[in-house]
Design an enzyme around this catalytic site. Sequence first.
Site, PDB file in Angstrom:
ATOM      1  N   ASP A   1     -12.955  -0.939   3.729  1.00  0.00           N
ATOM      2  CA  ASP A   1     -12.978  -0.636   5.161  1.00  0.00           C
ATOM      3  C   ASP A   1     -12.252   0.699   5.343  1.00  0.00           C
ATOM      4  OD1 ASP A   1     -10.255  -1.172   5.066  1.00  0.00           O
ATOM      5  OD2 ASP A   1     -10.284  -2.702   6.632  1.00  0.00           O
TER       6      ASP A   1
ATOM      7  N   CYS B   1      -9.041  -2.748   1.235  1.00  0.00           N
ATOM      8  CA  CYS B   1      -8.741  -2.598   2.665  1.00  0.00           C
ATOM      9  C   CYS B   1      -7.296  -2.130   2.755  1.00  0.00           C
ATOM     10  CB  CYS B   1      -9.022  -3.876   3.456  1.00  0.00           C
ATOM     11  SG  CYS B   1      -7.997  -5.300   3.048  1.00  0.00           S
TER      12      CYS B   1
ATOM     13  N   THR C   1      -4.390  -3.754   3.176  1.00  0.00           N
ATOM     14  CA  THR C   1      -3.499  -4.565   2.345  1.00  0.00           C
ATOM     15  C   THR C   1      -4.206  -5.203   1.161  1.00  0.00           C
ATOM     16  OG1 THR C   1      -4.013  -6.516   3.661  1.00  0.00           O
ATOM     17  CG2 THR C   1      -2.067  -5.214   4.330  1.00  0.00           C
TER      18      THR C   1
ATOM     19  N   HIS D   1      -7.822 -15.595 -17.474  1.00  0.00           N
ATOM     20  CA  HIS D   1      -7.583 -17.012 -17.180  1.00  0.00           C
ATOM     21  C   HIS D   1      -8.376 -17.552 -15.994  1.00  0.00           C
ATOM     22  CE1 HIS D   1      -3.445 -17.412 -19.421  1.00  0.00           C
ATOM     23  NE2 HIS D   1      -4.405 -16.858 -20.171  1.00  0.00           N
TER      24      HIS D   1
HETATM   25  C1  RB5 Z   1      -7.302  -2.553   9.202  1.00  0.00           C
HETATM   26  O1  RB5 Z   1      -6.417  -1.962  10.100  1.00  0.00           O
HETATM   27  C2  RB5 Z   1      -6.591  -3.572   8.344  1.00  0.00           C
HETATM   28  O2  RB5 Z   1      -6.313  -4.704   9.120  1.00  0.00           O
HETATM   29  C3  RB5 Z   1      -7.439  -3.930   7.143  1.00  0.00           C
HETATM   30  O3  RB5 Z   1      -7.678  -2.775   6.410  1.00  0.00           O
HETATM   31  C4  RB5 Z   1      -6.839  -4.904   6.156  1.00  0.00           C
HETATM   32  O4  RB5 Z   1      -5.567  -4.514   5.774  1.00  0.00           O
HETATM   33  C5  RB5 Z   1      -6.880  -6.314   6.537  1.00  0.00           C
HETATM   34  O5  RB5 Z   1      -6.422  -7.204   5.812  1.00  0.00           O
END
Ligand code: RB5
Length: 144
Positions: free
Chosen positions: A7, A64, A66, A97
Amino acid sequence: MIAIGCDHGGFELKNVIIDYLKSEGYEFNDMGTYDTNSIDYPDIAHKICTAVTNGEAKLGILVCGTGIGMNMAANKHKGIRAAQCSDTFSAKMTRQHNDANILTLGGRVIGPELAKDIVKEFLTNEFQGGRHQTRVDKMMSFEN
Ligand code: RB5
């Protein structure tokens, strides 16, 4: 073939990983997103997971902010075992594993060099089967 997607929060790191895949000669399919405009990570997770479950890709990589949202979305798909990794040891072990078929990374969590090392471990290790197959089979039976 490796399916890769992100994303907006993972866009920069995805490009780093794509450069790494190219330099190592991996065949890959970049399934978006292709800029930093805000999008919904489950849409991309669904594309990559579908490519893996229909056999188009052997493994997938999702990035993404996180890595967590992508991980949660991916693990809602039947046949997907997505592993969130921020260290190389976990990336190696989750292939050996858990037979993980998707790697999720946090573009706002880890830096480019660590990310490349994690991807390397994920892509160069194989599932060991044996007692781990029994455990994976038990885990996957929860889907039914
Ligand atoms: C986008 O702002 C963020 O929420 C997304 O990239 C991700 O970290 C969601 O888990």
